[in-house]
Design a protein around this motif. Structure first.
Motif, PDB file in Angstrom:
ATOM      1  N   GLU A 384       1.184  -0.998   0.061  1.00  0.00           N
ATOM      2  CA  GLU A 384       0.102   0.207  -0.110  1.00  0.00           C
ATOM      3  C   GLU A 384       1.322   1.451   0.038  1.00  0.00           C
ATOM      4  O   GLU A 384       0.958   1.910  -0.401  1.00  0.00           O
ATOM      5  N   ALA A 385       1.600   1.340   0.943  1.00  0.00           N
ATOM      6  CA  ALA A 385       3.010   2.338   0.703  1.00  0.00           C
ATOM      7  C   ALA A 385       3.071   2.965  -0.520  1.00  0.00           C
ATOM      8  O   ALA A 385       3.570   3.775  -0.930  1.00  0.00           O
ATOM      9  N   THR A 386       4.197   1.719  -1.053  1.00  0.00           N
ATOM     10  CA  THR A 386       5.025   2.019  -2.483  1.00  0.00           C
ATOM     11  C   THR A 386       3.834   2.025  -3.306  1.00  0.00           C
ATOM     12  O   THR A 386       4.602   2.573  -4.143  1.00  0.00           O
ATOM     13  N   ALA A 387       2.074   1.480  -3.271  1.00  0.00           N
ATOM     14  CA  ALA A 387       1.303   1.650  -4.743  1.00  0.00           C
ATOM     15  C   ALA A 387       1.185   2.899  -4.098  1.00  0.00           C
ATOM     16  O   ALA A 387       1.166   4.023  -5.412  1.00  0.00           O
ATOM     17  N   SER A 388       1.030   3.475  -3.355  1.00  0.00           N
ATOM     18  CA  SER A 388       0.742   5.595  -3.283  1.00  0.00           C
ATOM     19  C   SER A 388       2.261   5.729  -3.402  1.00  0.00           C
ATOM     20  O   SER A 388       1.382   7.325  -4.370  1.00  0.00           O
ATOM     21  N   ILE A 389       3.138   5.272  -3.510  1.00  0.00           N
ATOM     22  CA  ILE A 389       4.267   6.524  -3.698  1.00  0.00           C
ATOM     23  C   ILE A 389       4.436   7.028  -4.698  1.00  0.00           C
ATOM     24  O   ILE A 389       4.563   7.271  -5.959  1.00  0.00           O
ATOM     25  N   ILE A 390       4.583   5.270  -5.910  1.00  0.00           N
ATOM     26  CA  ILE A 390       4.273   5.202  -6.698  1.00  0.00           C
ATOM     27  C   ILE A 390       3.214   6.198  -7.800  1.00  0.00           C
ATOM     28  O   ILE A 390       2.721   7.005  -9.083  1.00  0.00           O
ATOM     29  N   SER A 391       2.115   6.182  -7.401  1.00  0.00           N
ATOM     30  CA  SER A 391       1.079   7.143  -7.750  1.00  0.00           C
ATOM     31  C   SER A 391       1.058   8.331  -7.839  1.00  0.00           C
ATOM     32  O   SER A 391       0.889   8.564  -8.622  1.00  0.00           O
ATOM     33  N   LEU A 392       2.287   9.167  -6.423  1.00  0.00           N
ATOM     34  CA  LEU A 392       2.488  10.089  -6.896  1.00  0.00           C
ATOM     35  C   LEU A 392       2.590  10.362  -7.441  1.00  0.00           C
ATOM     36  O   LEU A 392       3.014  11.345  -7.874  1.00  0.00           O
ATOM     37  N   ILE A 393       3.958  10.159  -7.799  1.00  0.00           N
ATOM     38  CA  ILE A 393       5.253  10.060  -8.580  1.00  0.00           C
ATOM     39  C   ILE A 393       4.768  10.269 -10.380  1.00  0.00           C
ATOM     40  O   ILE A 393       5.000  11.214 -11.121  1.00  0.00           O
ATOM     41  N   HIS A 394       3.175   9.348 -10.758  1.00  0.00           N
ATOM     42  CA  HIS A 394       2.933   9.581 -11.410  1.00  0.00           C
ATOM     43  C   HIS A 394       1.819  11.231 -12.378  1.00  0.00           C
ATOM     44  O   HIS A 394       2.282  11.534 -13.152  1.00  0.00           O
ATOM     45  N   SER A 395       1.531  11.491 -11.190  1.00  0.00           N
ATOM     46  CA  SER A 395       1.364  12.913 -11.017  1.00  0.00           C
ATOM     47  C   SER A 395       2.301  14.227 -11.752  1.00  0.00           C
ATOM     48  O   SER A 395       1.739  14.832 -12.129  1.00  0.00           O
ATOM     49  N   LEU A 396       3.402  13.583 -11.767  1.00  0.00           N
ATOM     50  CA  LEU A 396       4.436  14.793 -11.622  1.00  0.00           C
ATOM     51  C   LEU A 396       4.395  14.883 -13.392  1.00  0.00           C
ATOM     52  O   LEU A 396       4.642  13.734 -14.349  1.00  0.00           O
ATOM     53  N   GLN A 397       4.659  16.036 -13.829  1.00  0.00           N
ATOM     54  CA  GLN A 397       5.049  16.160 -15.683  1.00  0.00           C
ATOM     55  C   GLN A 397       6.726  16.660 -15.875  1.00  0.00           C
ATOM     56  O   GLN A 397       6.442  15.156 -17.003  1.00  0.00           O
ATOM     57  N   ASP A 398       7.841  16.418 -14.754  1.00  0.00           N
ATOM     58  CA  ASP A 398       8.951  16.433 -14.911  1.00  0.00           C
ATOM     59  C   ASP A 398       9.736  15.422 -15.477  1.00  0.00           C
ATOM     60  O   ASP A 398       9.979  14.399 -13.925  1.00  0.00           O
ATOM     61  N   PRO A 399      10.263  14.687 -16.376  1.00  0.00           N
ATOM     62  CA  PRO A 399      10.447  13.272 -16.634  1.00  0.00           C
ATOM     63  C   PRO A 399      11.886  13.325 -15.137  1.00  0.00           C
ATOM     64  O   PRO A 399      11.786  11.821 -14.844  1.00  0.00           O
ATOM     65  N   LEU A 400      13.031  14.284 -15.612  1.00  0.00           N
ATOM     66  CA  LEU A 400      14.065  14.433 -14.486  1.00  0.00           C
ATOM     67  C   LEU A 400      13.099  14.431 -13.312  1.00  0.00           C
ATOM     68  O   LEU A 400      13.977  13.432 -11.684  1.00  0.00           O
ATOM     69  N   LYS A 401      12.507  15.069 -12.510  1.00  0.00           N
ATOM     70  CA  LYS A 401      11.905  14.759 -11.198  1.00  0.00           C
ATOM     71  C   LYS A 401      11.582  13.671 -11.682  1.00  0.00           C
ATOM     72  O   LYS A 401      11.850  13.449 -10.112  1.00  0.00           O
ATOM     73  N   LYS A 402      10.563  12.909 -12.277  1.00  0.00           N
ATOM     74  CA  LYS A 402      10.309  11.381 -11.841  1.00  0.00           C
ATOM     75  C   LYS A 402      11.607  10.787 -11.385  1.00  0.00           C
ATOM     76  O   LYS A 402      11.859   9.562 -10.689  1.00  0.00           O
TER      77      LYS A 402
END
Length: 583
Positions: A384-402
């Motif tokens: 659950e913790a990993t999924a929430s983190i992955i989901s948050l990273i998905h919301s970013l637009q900048d590939p480098l920041k991801k």
């Protein structure tokens, strides 16, 4: 002169727009900033103080000072005009006033609501100084006289006498009992009229324009078992999810400091202001929304969040993280000692500056909170913790920041980067690209845009020779727009741009606003001839073909005057090119 033109001549567009976004000079002619109408990283919102208009190259919003206020405040044009008159204390001549019908001058329902709330706020403020128990409590909370006055802190006494006093106070200004009931300030009970604000310390709530729109009430008596806080009921003029307490007085400090502090409630916000952090705002006892963040983003791209140190405050920050990446605001979290809130912390004379310096970016805070004691969590909790983190990273637009944040997550969770990246790729969804409604065939080249811009700045440049040349070489619909403008300015070559726009359609005005900002040169007239020569060279063949077609049409119509105009203009163009060695 009508009312709108009077306002536009009386108020500088730079002053008005600077209340909503921070403009910076760009070149010799324009000012730029991030657009207040949409989220962007590279500023594309442009203002021309000379022409008193704005245009955004990102979302295509454009207009003058009145349309700016109408759009950003969701007002009618007339309401925007009234707002500017009141805000800048404009003395409108009687002749202009009389040109508007009495129905327009009548106080609107919105104006009446704001006026009533202001009256109630003033009445409560007066009551505070007449009731020692309430005033002593306010002083015990360390609110000084300056804060009490600035935020108009008040008190709503209990009982029928207080209700009667309020009714008499507002009736003197033309308001009725029913107006207070509709505003949710008092209610009709089975036996009598009462108010849920009775026996509460009152915090008047204003919108970012400084208009009173609601109230927050706090219990303070030891035996009062009601809910600690009570806010005005939501209505069309009071929506907690869009309002930030203190923004009306903090926005200029937020702009000048380029930083905002966000706290959870009225008392925290007032304490922050009392201790010199005058760039502080607060939500109204509700979760922070995307609308709240968008409002803050109009004034700064740096936000420090400082919620209570208890579990509820930390959970609220975690929820906030999900929103922060939807807007272009660098958000940091100030972590106070456990069980502390900003007000109690400051009133103990503790120094906030070290905590500000140690503030974490919101994503690191999120990662460390989700990854705390990760290895000892159950498998389900880890997933659950990993999924929430992955989901948050998905919301970013900048590939480098991801990539950077995936690496940071790998370090904190102690999960190999490749495993996280694989999980990220599996759950990725393609993002649909937005399309533009302007076809490539209708887009001007940079040179063509600059020529058109020069003409808009100086209409007298569009003589008969240049009109023939440009109409032949420009694409549709710009060639048609050029001819329409030529017809407008023919009787008066020195006509102002504002007068030209009055005779154009809404779509044509958008073209105009876009083109005005295409030219950065300050010496436009001298640059115009050189640009025109380049245009002639580039489009010479198409110009010849176009002129031949026009001559043929004029001959068929037996229009000798048009034939002479076209031939004269063509000879002048050809002579100029021969003189410059371009033919």
């Amino acid at each position: 002169m009508n009312l709108f033109n009077f306002i536009k001549n009386s108020v500088r567009i730079l002053d008005v727009i600077n209340e909503y976004t921070t403009l910076k000079k760009s070149g010799g002619l324009y000012w730029k900033s991030p657009c207040p109408f949409h989220q962007e990283k590279t500023p594309s919102f442009t203002v021309s103080p000379d022409k008193e208009i704005f245009y955004c190259f990102g979302c295509n919003e454009s207009g003058d000072v009145i349309s700016f206020i109408a759009k950003i405040e969701k007002m009618s044009q007339y309401e925007a005009a009234q707002y500017l008159i009141e805000k800048y204390n404009l003395n409108v001549p009687e002749q202009i006033k009389s040109s508007f019908s009495s129905s327009q001058e009548t106080r609107t329902e919105k104006d009446a609501y704001f006026a009533l709330c202001k009256l109630v706020a003033n009445w409560c403020h007066d009551q505070l100084f007449q009731h020692d128990t309430a005033l002593n409590y306010v002083h015990s909370r360390k609110f000084n006289q300056q804060s009490i006055t600035q935020f108009l802190i008040g008190y709503f006494p209990k009982g029928n006498m207080a209700i009667k006093s309020l009714l008499n106070y507002v009736s003197a200004q033309g308001f009725l009992t029913q107006d207070l009931i509709r505003a949710g300030i008092i209610f009709q009970g089975q036996a009598n009229i009462y108010s849920p604000f009775e026996s509460r310390i009152i915090f008047p709530i204003k919108d970012h324009l400084g208009r009173h729109c609601g109230f927050g009430g706090r219990v303070f008596l030891p035996d009062d078992e009601r809910s600690k806080y009570y806010n005005s009921k939501e209505n069309q003029f009071f929506q907690k999810g869009t309002l930030l307490f203190g923004l009306d007085v903090a926005k200029k400090n937020i702009q000048s400091n380029d930083i905002a502090f966000l706290v959870e409630g009225y008392t925290d916000c007032i304490a922050m202001h009392s201790y010199g952090y005058k760039n502080s705002v607060a939500t109204l006892g509700t979760a922070c929304t995307l609308e709240h963040l968008k409002k803050i983003a109009n004034y700064t791209q740096q936000l420090y969040v400082m919620y209570d140190g208890d579990n509820a405050g930390q959970e609220a920050i975690l929820r906030l993280t999900q929103l922060c990446w939807s807007i272009d605001v660098e958000t940091k979290v100030i972590s106070l000692p456990k069980d502390s809130d900003p007000a109690s912390f400051l009133y103990k004379n503790q120094d906030l500056k070290p905590y500000i310096r140690q503030a974490q970016d919101v994503f690191t805070f999120f990662l460390q909170s989700k990854g705390h004691d990760f290895q000892n969590k159950s498998l389900k909790e880890k997933m659950e913790a990993t999924a929430s983190i992955i989901s948050l990273i998905h919301s970013l637009q900048d590939p480098l920041k991801k990539d950077i944040l995936l690496l940071k997550a790998s370090e904190i969770l102690q999960i190999p980067l490749e495993i996280l990246r694989t999980e990220y790729n599996v759950t990725s969804k393609p993002v649909e690209k937005s399309t533009t409604d302007i076809t490539s065939s209708s887009v001007l080249t940079p040179l063509e845009s600059k020529i058109f811009s020069a003409i808009l700045h100086y209409p007298h440049l569009l003589n008969s020779e240049n009109k023939t040349l440009l109409a032949a070489g420009l694409p549709t619909p710009y060639n048609e727009l050029l001819l329409k403008i030529a017809k407008i300015i023919e009787p008066n070559p020195t006509i102002s741009l504002a007068k030209i726009q009055e005779q154009l359609t809404a779509d044509e005005q958008v073209y105009i606003h876009q083109l005005l900002f295409a030219l950065e040169e300050t010496n436009i007239e001298s640059a115009f001839e050189q640009m025109l020569l380049q245009f002639q060279k580039k489009h010479w063949k198409s110009i010849v073909v176009n002129i031949k077609m026009k001559l043929k049409q004029a001959t068929q119509d037996s229009n000798n005057e048009e034939i002479q105009t076209i031939v004269t203009a063509f000879q002048a163009i050809k002579l100029k090119l021969l003189k410059n060695g371009s033919l």
